[in-house]
Write a protein that holds these residues in place. Structure first.
Motif: not given
Ligand code: A2P
Length: 282
Positions: A160-173
């Motif tokens: 199960v490969i989960v990719t998450h792309t956000c502008r900034d690091v904090a948005e990945l929290t």
């Protein structure tokens, strides 16, 4: 000494006054633009992990008539189908009719929840496969927060490969914490099994703030970095399945990449090799 009851305690819950009212049990803020919250679950609500419902608040009274109308938006349920509460992950839009108000909810407050779950990011809409990709941007992570806590995800797939792309690091929290907690939480280990949790490959990327892995996931698919980094073969229709949740532009671009790799879009009525849903945008 008498014990003080928390507001989330069943006995202390206020009697619902709104139509389809549910009570907020917890709220967590991640950045000035992102927060998650949990609410009580209607006893009769059944849903499949990955589906969404309409939720909201009462709008402001009409200046002349004083009448109030519900202000509702589609929100993916971020909690799994087995959970006895419901979780949501939301953006805060400064002038957004709903989120400018919703961001101020506190435990004990009420929200409106229409108990009619629907959606295509469900296992029923995907043909069996070997590897499941979850492609998310921004708050598009929400349905995957549900599916990652759903045993069926690991029964159906080897990886199960989960990719998450956000502008900034904090948005990945929110996503990063959820996956880290999942792998440490004894209840989750018992429910899903260590073998299942070991199937998760988390691949976060940022596009603006510097981080370990930068770039739009679409670019990283096109240049092959995603596959090289994870040590998996390029996308192929025989083994790979994908669920996609992000902005309209993102969904369109990912869909084109899936189709170029020979995957076909599925639906509840006709399962396929990938499925798409637009993330709630405020
Ligand atoms: P970028 O910073 O290059 O626009 P947003 O906050 O605008 O919804 O974007 C969330 C994340 O999704 C950002 O990292 C953004 O990258 C990325 N993104 C937006 N549109 C696309 C697209 N069409 N294809 C791939 N990634 C996208």
């Amino acid at each position: 000494m008498t014990e003080q009851r928390p507001v989330t305690d069943t006995a202390a819950r206020p009697v619902p006054t709104l139509p389809d009212a549910q009570t907020v049990t917890a709220v967590q803020h991640y950045t000035d633009k992102l927060f998650s919250f949990r609410v009580t679950r209607p006893a009769s609500l059944r849903f499949r992990s990955g589906e969404f419902v309409m939720i909201g608040l009462m709008g402001d009274p009409h200046p002349e008539t004083g009448k109030q109308k519900p202000l509702l938006r589609a929100y993916s349920i971020a909690s799994p189908a087995w959970d006895d509460e419901l979780e949501f992950y939301s953006i805060k839009v400064e002038n957004g009719p709903l989120t400018s108000k919703l961001q101020h909810i506190q435990p004990g407050d009420q929200i409106i929840l229409r108990p009619k779950p629907v959606g295509t990011l469900v296992h029923d809409a995907l043909l069996p496969g070997k590897r499941l990709y979850m492609f998310a941007t921004g708050t598009g992570f929400a349905p995957f927060a549900s599916l990652l806590r759903e045993p069926e995800t690991y029964e159906r797939f080897e990886e199960v490969i989960v990719t998450h792309t956000c502008r900034d690091v904090a948005e990945l929290t929110y996503g990063a914490n959820l996956i880290a907690d999942l792998k440490q939480d004894e209840m989750m280990i018992e429910l899903l099994g260590q073998e299942a949790l070991d199937k998760i490959r988390y691949y976060p990327t940022t596009t603006r703030e510097k981080s370990d892995k930068m770039g739009r996931i679409t670019t990283l698919i096109e240049n092959g970095d995603l596959f090289t980094d994870l040590g998996v073969p390029p996308l192929n229709a025989q083994d790979d399945r994908a669920m996609v949740c992000g902005s309209l532009a993102f969904n369109k671009d990912i869909a084109a990449l899936m189709e170029a790799a020979g995957l076909h879009e599925g639906a509840n009525s006709e399962p396929g090799e990938f499925v798409i849903e637009k993330a709630f945008v405020g």
